[in-house]
Scaffold this motif. Structure first.
Motif, PDB file in Angstrom:
ATOM      1  N   GLY A  85      33.436  37.017  38.980  1.00  0.00           N
ATOM      2  CA  GLY A  85      34.767  36.759  39.650  1.00  0.00           C
ATOM      3  C   GLY A  85      35.196  35.367  39.634  1.00  0.00           C
ATOM      4  O   GLY A  85      36.195  34.873  40.210  1.00  0.00           O
ATOM      5  N   HIS A  86      34.503  34.546  38.709  1.00  0.00           N
ATOM      6  CA  HIS A  86      35.008  33.086  38.466  1.00  0.00           C
ATOM      7  C   HIS A  86      36.094  32.961  37.748  1.00  0.00           C
ATOM      8  O   HIS A  86      36.552  33.914  36.840  1.00  0.00           O
ATOM      9  CB  HIS A  86      33.855  32.144  37.914  1.00  0.00           C
ATOM     10  CG  HIS A  86      32.661  32.025  38.676  1.00  0.00           C
ATOM     11  ND1 HIS A  86      31.542  31.752  38.317  1.00  0.00           N
ATOM     12  CD2 HIS A  86      32.479  32.280  40.251  1.00  0.00           C
ATOM     13  CE1 HIS A  86      30.704  31.370  39.321  1.00  0.00           C
ATOM     14  NE2 HIS A  86      31.261  32.065  40.332  1.00  0.00           N
ATOM     15  N   LYS A  87      37.099  32.035  38.115  1.00  0.00           N
ATOM     16  CA  LYS A  87      38.551  31.965  37.499  1.00  0.00           C
ATOM     17  C   LYS A  87      38.446  31.910  35.914  1.00  0.00           C
ATOM     18  O   LYS A  87      39.474  32.346  35.395  1.00  0.00           O
ATOM     19  CB  LYS A  87      38.941  30.612  38.042  1.00  0.00           C
ATOM     20  CG  LYS A  87      39.312  30.739  39.543  1.00  0.00           C
ATOM     21  CD  LYS A  87      40.357  31.889  39.912  1.00  0.00           C
ATOM     22  CE  LYS A  87      40.706  31.913  41.459  1.00  0.00           C
ATOM     23  NZ  LYS A  87      41.556  32.951  41.871  1.00  0.00           N
ATOM     24  N   ASP A  88      37.368  31.457  35.444  1.00  0.00           N
ATOM     25  CA  ASP A  88      37.529  31.343  33.955  1.00  0.00           C
ATOM     26  C   ASP A  88      36.984  32.602  33.212  1.00  0.00           C
ATOM     27  O   ASP A  88      37.006  32.753  32.013  1.00  0.00           O
ATOM     28  CB  ASP A  88      36.346  30.172  33.414  1.00  0.00           C
ATOM     29  CG  ASP A  88      35.021  30.326  33.945  1.00  0.00           C
ATOM     30  OD1 ASP A  88      35.059  30.924  34.750  1.00  0.00           O
ATOM     31  OD2 ASP A  88      34.202  29.708  33.568  1.00  0.00           O
ATOM     32  N   HIS A  89      36.905  33.749  34.158  1.00  0.00           N
ATOM     33  CA  HIS A  89      36.433  34.942  33.614  1.00  0.00           C
ATOM     34  C   HIS A  89      37.674  35.929  34.035  1.00  0.00           C
ATOM     35  O   HIS A  89      37.960  36.911  33.432  1.00  0.00           O
ATOM     36  CB  HIS A  89      35.191  35.373  33.929  1.00  0.00           C
ATOM     37  CG  HIS A  89      34.221  34.531  33.256  1.00  0.00           C
ATOM     38  ND1 HIS A  89      33.291  35.076  32.059  1.00  0.00           N
ATOM     39  CD2 HIS A  89      33.431  33.473  33.695  1.00  0.00           C
ATOM     40  CE1 HIS A  89      32.476  34.208  31.829  1.00  0.00           C
ATOM     41  NE2 HIS A  89      32.546  33.121  32.732  1.00  0.00           N
ATOM     42  N   ILE A  90      38.160  35.752  35.198  1.00  0.00           N
ATOM     43  CA  ILE A  90      39.240  36.764  35.752  1.00  0.00           C
ATOM     44  C   ILE A  90      40.650  36.216  35.974  1.00  0.00           C
ATOM     45  O   ILE A  90      41.566  36.777  36.507  1.00  0.00           O
ATOM     46  CB  ILE A  90      38.863  37.491  36.947  1.00  0.00           C
ATOM     47  CG1 ILE A  90      38.718  36.566  38.138  1.00  0.00           C
ATOM     48  CG2 ILE A  90      37.335  37.917  36.694  1.00  0.00           C
ATOM     49  CD1 ILE A  90      38.645  36.949  39.467  1.00  0.00           C
ATOM     50  N   GLY A  91      40.692  34.861  35.549  1.00  0.00           N
ATOM     51  CA  GLY A  91      41.967  34.119  35.917  1.00  0.00           C
ATOM     52  C   GLY A  91      43.269  34.900  35.347  1.00  0.00           C
ATOM     53  O   GLY A  91      44.451  34.647  36.101  1.00  0.00           O
ATOM     54  N   THR A 114      31.258  36.289  44.107  1.00  0.00           N
ATOM     55  CA  THR A 114      32.243  35.628  43.262  1.00  0.00           C
ATOM     56  C   THR A 114      33.664  36.174  43.418  1.00  0.00           C
ATOM     57  O   THR A 114      34.544  35.478  42.764  1.00  0.00           O
ATOM     58  CB  THR A 114      31.674  35.773  41.751  1.00  0.00           C
ATOM     59  OG1 THR A 114      31.803  36.986  41.286  1.00  0.00           O
ATOM     60  CG2 THR A 114      30.352  35.164  41.600  1.00  0.00           C
ATOM     61  N   TYR A 115      33.720  37.349  43.992  1.00  0.00           N
ATOM     62  CA  TYR A 115      35.226  37.597  44.359  1.00  0.00           C
ATOM     63  C   TYR A 115      35.467  37.618  45.930  1.00  0.00           C
ATOM     64  O   TYR A 115      34.743  37.827  46.624  1.00  0.00           O
ATOM     65  CB  TYR A 115      35.132  39.206  44.043  1.00  0.00           C
ATOM     66  CG  TYR A 115      35.075  39.685  42.615  1.00  0.00           C
ATOM     67  CD1 TYR A 115      35.825  39.546  41.511  1.00  0.00           C
ATOM     68  CD2 TYR A 115      33.697  40.028  42.260  1.00  0.00           C
ATOM     69  CE1 TYR A 115      35.664  40.016  40.228  1.00  0.00           C
ATOM     70  CE2 TYR A 115      33.547  40.411  40.962  1.00  0.00           C
ATOM     71  CZ  TYR A 115      34.365  40.077  40.030  1.00  0.00           C
ATOM     72  OH  TYR A 115      34.013  40.721  38.651  1.00  0.00           O
ATOM     73  N   ASN A 116      36.821  37.051  46.175  1.00  0.00           N
ATOM     74  CA  ASN A 116      37.176  37.009  47.382  1.00  0.00           C
ATOM     75  C   ASN A 116      37.880  38.246  47.581  1.00  0.00           C
ATOM     76  O   ASN A 116      38.198  39.168  46.905  1.00  0.00           O
ATOM     77  CB  ASN A 116      38.012  35.838  47.866  1.00  0.00           C
ATOM     78  CG  ASN A 116      39.455  35.649  47.036  1.00  0.00           C
ATOM     79  OD1 ASN A 116      39.916  36.645  46.467  1.00  0.00           O
ATOM     80  ND2 ASN A 116      39.561  34.448  46.464  1.00  0.00           N
ATOM     81  N   ASP A 117      38.325  38.550  49.024  1.00  0.00           N
ATOM     82  CA  ASP A 117      39.308  39.915  49.185  1.00  0.00           C
ATOM     83  C   ASP A 117      40.547  40.012  48.626  1.00  0.00           C
ATOM     84  O   ASP A 117      40.791  41.050  48.090  1.00  0.00           O
ATOM     85  CB  ASP A 117      39.374  39.737  50.755  1.00  0.00           C
ATOM     86  CG  ASP A 117      38.213  39.784  51.656  1.00  0.00           C
ATOM     87  OD1 ASP A 117      37.244  40.246  50.945  1.00  0.00           O
ATOM     88  OD2 ASP A 117      38.428  39.516  52.888  1.00  0.00           O
ATOM     89  N   SER A 118      41.235  38.747  48.179  1.00  0.00           N
ATOM     90  CA  SER A 118      42.363  38.862  47.543  1.00  0.00           C
ATOM     91  C   SER A 118      42.074  39.349  46.075  1.00  0.00           C
ATOM     92  O   SER A 118      42.982  40.315  45.447  1.00  0.00           O
ATOM     93  CB  SER A 118      42.996  37.474  47.385  1.00  0.00           C
ATOM     94  OG  SER A 118      44.353  37.520  46.663  1.00  0.00           O
ATOM     95  N   GLU A 119      41.124  38.665  45.533  1.00  0.00           N
ATOM     96  CA  GLU A 119      40.724  39.200  43.876  1.00  0.00           C
ATOM     97  C   GLU A 119      40.413  40.690  44.013  1.00  0.00           C
ATOM     98  O   GLU A 119      40.670  41.467  42.942  1.00  0.00           O
ATOM     99  CB  GLU A 119      39.635  38.329  43.392  1.00  0.00           C
ATOM    100  CG  GLU A 119      39.906  36.822  43.179  1.00  0.00           C
ATOM    101  CD  GLU A 119      39.078  35.806  43.103  1.00  0.00           C
ATOM    102  OE1 GLU A 119      39.268  34.831  42.617  1.00  0.00           O
ATOM    103  OE2 GLU A 119      37.868  36.020  43.750  1.00  0.00           O
ATOM    104  N   ARG A 120      39.542  40.953  44.873  1.00  0.00           N
ATOM    105  CA  ARG A 120      39.221  42.524  45.049  1.00  0.00           C
ATOM    106  C   ARG A 120      40.470  43.605  44.928  1.00  0.00           C
ATOM    107  O   ARG A 120      40.488  44.620  44.434  1.00  0.00           O
ATOM    108  CB  ARG A 120      38.403  42.765  46.244  1.00  0.00           C
ATOM    109  CG  ARG A 120      36.785  42.048  45.955  1.00  0.00           C
ATOM    110  CD  ARG A 120      36.067  42.650  47.011  1.00  0.00           C
ATOM    111  NE  ARG A 120      34.671  41.890  47.035  1.00  0.00           N
ATOM    112  CZ  ARG A 120      34.226  40.856  47.488  1.00  0.00           C
ATOM    113  NH1 ARG A 120      35.045  40.469  48.454  1.00  0.00           N
ATOM    114  NH2 ARG A 120      33.117  40.379  47.399  1.00  0.00           N
TER     115      ARG A 120
END
Length: 282
Positions: A85-91, A114-120
């Motif tokens: 879930g890092h930004k350079d992979h899911i941004g 690596t993921y927060n609730d918003s990203e999930r």
């Protein structure tokens, strides 16, 4: 006599057709390594015409991803693997989901760091199906077989949460692709200790080619023809690390880097061999 001869000819014709079918290759696979700087986005055009993405790059580099997708004639993202879930992979996920229908997203079932609730929530809203996978599972993508090699547990920030990255080995006929995400030497050593088959024709090097991954022992075990390092010296002078590039050169491996004015690097597989990477410019 004539009937016997006719029956014999029919049988021979059927046998020839059957043999030809058995010899038929797995079709062509095309891989684009998108130039997104120090970030990851791989685009696979599968033998059946479906699209598999591995990571989406940064939010600010999505334009390059979209250019490659248009160049490849992509209309839909059938499969999307998010290594972690890092930004350079899911941004680029939100922009990708606005532009394309996404069929299934695959993430690591163990990854809680690596993921927060918003990203999930973004993942759940971006696709038709969300599948969380574990090491040892096998998947099939349009003529390509995939095995999840790692990780086998969750890693915290203190243990380096980059090790939550999915490590995936794809097989297209006799051609194999090993995708390391941001896995460090800890995962590399674990795979070697377990005797996991990591040999591959194509290596997406871990950690953008940095020296906390890509050990000598691991690179020797993989023995790739081509290594793709998603590092960029403008973003990080140690990405890729000079010693990693030296190891690859000593092993006779052709290295490709996310550095320069190209839009993407393209490889083709016919299931028997992998072409050299071709640089594509806008």
């Amino acid at each position: 006599m004539l009937r016997r001869w006719f029956a014999f000819c029919v049988l021979m014709l059927l046998a020839a057709l059957l043999l030809a079918g058995c010899r038929q290759g797995p079709g062509e696979l095309t891989l684009y390594g998108v130039q997104t700087g120090k970030s990851d986005c791989l685009v696979f055009i599968l033998p059946n015409g479906e699209t598999l993405l591995v990571d989406t790059g940064l939010k600010d580099t999505y334009d390059q991803v979209e250019q490659v997708l248009k160049l490849a004639g992509v209309k839909e993202i059938h499969h999307l693997i998010l290594t972690h879930g890092h930004k350079d992979h899911i941004g680029g996920l939100k922009k990708l989901a606005k532009a394309y229908e996404i069929g299934t997203i695959y993430t690591n079932a163990y990854d809680k760091a690596t993921y927060n609730d918003s990203e999930r929530a973004d993942i759940a809203a971006s696709c038709g199906r969300w599948v969380q996978v574990k090491a040892g599972e096998r998947l099939s993508f349009g003529g390509v077989e995939a095995e999840i090699l790692a990780p086998q547990q969750a890693y915290s920030d203190e243990e380096d949460d980059n090790n939550n990255s999915l490590v995936v080995r794809l097989s297209h006929g006799d051609v194999t692709f090993l995708l390391m995400g941001d896995a460090t030497s800890l995962i590399e050593e674990s795979l070697l200790d377990q005797g996991v088959d990591v040999a591959a024709d194509f290596l997406k090097a871990g950690r953008h080619g940095k020296a906390d991954a890509n050990t000598q022992a691991f690179l020797e075990a993989v023995a790739p023809q081509a290594a793709y390092l998603t590092g960029n010296r403008e973003d990080d002078p140690e990405s890729p690390a000079p010693e990693v590039l030296s190891r690859l050169e000593a092993l006779g491996v052709q290295s490709y880097i996310n550095q320069g004015e190209h839009l993407a690097i393209c490889w083709h597989s016919d299931g028997e061999s992998l072409t050299a990477g071709e640089y594509i410019y806008e």
